[in-house]
Motif scaffolding. Structure first.
Motif, PDB file in Angstrom:
ATOM      1  N   PRO A  60     -33.236  11.107   3.205  1.00  0.00           N
ATOM      2  CA  PRO A  60     -32.144  12.096   3.245  1.00  0.00           C
ATOM      3  C   PRO A  60     -32.397  13.206   4.258  1.00  0.00           C
ATOM      4  O   PRO A  60     -31.470  13.685   4.907  1.00  0.00           O
ATOM      5  CB  PRO A  60     -32.123  12.663   1.827  1.00  0.00           C
ATOM      6  N   LEU A  61     -33.670  13.567   4.401  1.00  0.00           N
ATOM      7  CA  LEU A  61     -34.037  14.622   5.347  1.00  0.00           C
ATOM      8  C   LEU A  61     -33.716  14.214   6.782  1.00  0.00           C
ATOM      9  O   LEU A  61     -33.058  14.951   7.521  1.00  0.00           O
ATOM     10  CB  LEU A  61     -35.542  14.858   5.216  1.00  0.00           C
TER      11      LEU A  61
ATOM     12  N   ARG B 101     -31.716  11.875   7.754  1.00  0.00           N
ATOM     13  CA  ARG B 101     -30.262  11.753   7.877  1.00  0.00           C
ATOM     14  C   ARG B 101     -29.617  13.111   8.124  1.00  0.00           C
ATOM     15  O   ARG B 101     -28.681  13.225   8.924  1.00  0.00           O
ATOM     16  CB  ARG B 101     -29.691  11.150   6.594  1.00  0.00           C
ATOM     17  N   THR B 102     -30.111  14.126   7.441  1.00  0.00           N
ATOM     18  CA  THR B 102     -29.556  15.462   7.632  1.00  0.00           C
ATOM     19  C   THR B 102     -29.806  15.955   9.049  1.00  0.00           C
ATOM     20  O   THR B 102     -28.907  16.502   9.687  1.00  0.00           O
ATOM     21  CB  THR B 102     -30.172  16.443   6.619  1.00  0.00           C
TER      22      THR B 102
ATOM     23  N   THR C  56     -31.144  21.886   8.297  1.00  0.00           N
ATOM     24  CA  THR C  56     -32.244  21.629   9.227  1.00  0.00           C
ATOM     25  C   THR C  56     -32.986  22.925   9.541  1.00  0.00           C
ATOM     26  O   THR C  56     -34.219  22.973   9.522  1.00  0.00           O
ATOM     27  CB  THR C  56     -31.699  21.014  10.533  1.00  0.00           C
TER      28      THR C  56
END
Lengths: 267, 304
Positions: free
Chosen positions: B34-35, B37-38, B282
């Motif tokens: 998920p990180l 992807r963010t 981010t």
């Protein structure tokens, strides 16, 4: 000497009051009937006992199930946080392999993201996997939340145990696995227990992942936050009461183990 | 080189990987993917309606100049307010929690009657779910029927009830106070557990030499306790910098207490500005990484 004792008991009473007063008010409120919540001036003790809020609370659909789910999820989180965290911690403490230091930092940084932001992208993934709205989805996320703490604390701990103890066991014919279970684990048991308690509390406290990842199979915290905007204040107070009471019992039962987190005490 | 020694080394590396990989898989799945992807989405113009349709816009979500006006997260005044709030919150709450945590831990380290019970009692706020403590305090601080206003009015400290959580002067202070109430026990627990592992001979030596207790504290206890303290502060700092739950329950939609996490979450899911929300996430992640690494450097501590 007497002055010192007075100072100590004074401080003790002060700490206790600051911690327990809010909880005391909560308990008084939840057994005083629904009007007491809004009453002004406030009540400071229970004048007439009124269990109506409890009855109402348990008549709401899904409450008992949510309580059961909360306990189940927290217990499973403990199993995984220890079951996966202990071997990993041992490897980090005792083996040399590529990227070890990078992993230590990376493990820590998984805590750098708020769960409230992580939970939604995960929803899509869990739907695809077919475990959305099951307690397993919540267990996986809670395990990931508890793992960094579990691994870093335990690997610290394993490092503090002298290597020679294990080596002696190997020389005497133990396999590595036997040496771990017969030498390492008994020495570290109190800290491992403390880590397990931490994992339990982390899961019991977590709300946003649980609220997003489930619809019917909610944990009690998730159940309450989904009701927070719609439900009356007295319902929230009673719900809070049922999240606090188990916690009180739990802490008193496990209190012996909590302070052995960093290893063997020398007192 | 004998072949057997190679195979032993390979076997050791192999077993290390067997032990580590299940944990890495879970963390990869829940946090790392998920990180990444963010990060990825923060450079696109994606919206929440359909995450598969996007084109790259590079740094436009962060900062952009278009027809004489600046756009992007980095020129939003609310973002800088959020950064300020988060840093103020993290700094003050961590300092207070370390101070009180140390105090409580030292107190509970002395043996006296009823110490076991007191140790357990002091831990309670940490073990109570955050939404419960936040709700409880929200009720106690309520301007119309809150018990704190009632007490302060009776003591004649206040002449009029204060709306603690919605007043812009008090709301950040209230968030910090509730956090200190909730997290000091955790600090005390980590520090107390650390105090118990300190070697006792130093203290005996100090006692024999008749050193003043305060001097013992600064010259013996604090230096010995430093690794524990640094680990505790780092864990706590990570949590404080991503503060969300408390603000979400205590002061929802109140701009004077918005934190970086709250800002990111609002943009991601409430305001339908997913790409900019990703950029904010981010930035949040990078800020936390930077501060943590500097803390590790300054504390000169080895992790795990």
């Amino acid at each position: 000497m007497r002055k010192k004792a007075i100072l100590y008991y004074g401080l003790g009473i002060f700490f206790c009051l600051s911690v327990l007063l809010p909880i005391y008010f909560l308990i008084v409120l939840s057994v005083s009937g629904r009007d007491a919540v809004y009453a002004w001036p406030k009540i400071f003790y229970v004048a007439n006992l009124d269990w109506s809020m409890f009855r109402f609370f348990f008549e709401v659909e899904g409450v008992t199930r949510a309580m059961f789910n909360s306990v189940l999820v927290a217990s499973l989180t403990v199993v995984f946080a220890i079951g996966l965290g202990t071997p990993a911690a041992y490897a980090l403490a005792r083996y040399n392999f590529f990227g070890k230091n990078f992993y230590r930092i990376a493990i820590l940084f998984t805590r750098a993201f708020p769960v409230a932001i992580l939970a939604l992208p995960l929803t899509v993934r869990f739907i695809n996997l077919g475990i959305y709205d099951t307690i397993w989805a919540v267990v996986i996320v809670h395990t990931a939340l508890a793992l960094p703490f579990s691994i870093l604390i335990q690997s610290n701990l394993f490092q503090s145990v002298p290597k020679e103890l294990e080596e002696a066991a190997w020389l005497l014919g133990c396999t590595k696995l036997q040496a771990f279970f017969k030498i390492m684990l008994p020495i570290c048991m109190p800290s491992v227990a403390a880590t397990a308690i931490f994992a339990f509390i982390i899961s019991w406290n977590e709300v946003f992942a649980a609220a997003v990842l489930t619809v019917k199979n909610r944990t009690l915290t998730a159940f309450l936050i989904s009701q927070i905007s719609e439900s009356p204040l007295f319902f929230q107070i009673t719900g809070s009461f049922f999240l606090v009471i188990p916690t009180l019992f739990f802490i008193f039962i496990v209190r012996k183990y909590l302070f052995s987190l960093w290893g063997i005490t020398n007192k | 080189m004998k072949p057997s020694s190679v195979s032993l080394e390979t076997r050791r590396v192999f077993s290390a990987w067997v032990l580590v990989s299940p944990m890495l898989l879970i963390l990869l799945f829940v946090a790392a993917i998920p990180l990444v992807r963010t990060f990825f989405f923060s450079f696109t113009d994606v919206s929440l309606d359909d995450l598969s349709v996007y084109k790259f816009v590079f740094f436009q979500n962060y900062i952009d100049f278009f027809e004489g006006e600046w756009y992007g997260v980095l020129v939003e005044s609310v973002w800088w307010k959020a950064v300020y709030n988060t840093l103020v919150f993290a700094l003050i709450s961590v300092v207070l929690e370390v101070f009180f945590g140390l105090l409580v831990a030292l107190f509970l380290n002395v043996s006296f009657k009823g110490r076991g019970l007191l140790r357990a009692a002091v831990l309670i706020p940490w073990a109570i779910p955050t939404i419960v403590s936040a709700k409880m305090w929200a009720w106690m601080l309520n301007d119309q029927f809150g018990i704190i206003n009632d007490i302060l009015l009776k003591l004649h400290v206040l002449s009029d009830p204060i709306a603690w959580t919605s007043n812009y002067k008090t709301s950040l202070f209230v968030i910090i106070m509730v956090d200190v109430w909730k997290t000091t026990p955790f600090m005390a627990l980590l520090i107390l557990a650390g105090l118990q592992t300190l070697p006792q001979d130093c203290y005996r030596a100090a006692r024999v030499d008749g050193v003043h207790p305060l001097r013992v504290f600064f010259r013996v206890t604090l230096p010995l306790l430093r690794p524990t303290l640094v680990v505790a502060i780092i864990f706590r700092m990570l949590d404080a910098l991503r503060v969300f739950d408390l603000i979400y329950v205590l002061t929802p939609s109140n701009e004077s207490t918005v934190s970086m996490s709250v800002f990111a979450r609002q943009y991601l899911f409430d305001f339908d500005r997913f790409a900019e929300g990703s950029a904010a996430s981010t930035l949040l992640f990078l800020t936390i990484c930077l501060l943590t690494i500097s803390a590790l450097r300054i504390g000169k501590v080895k992790l795990g």
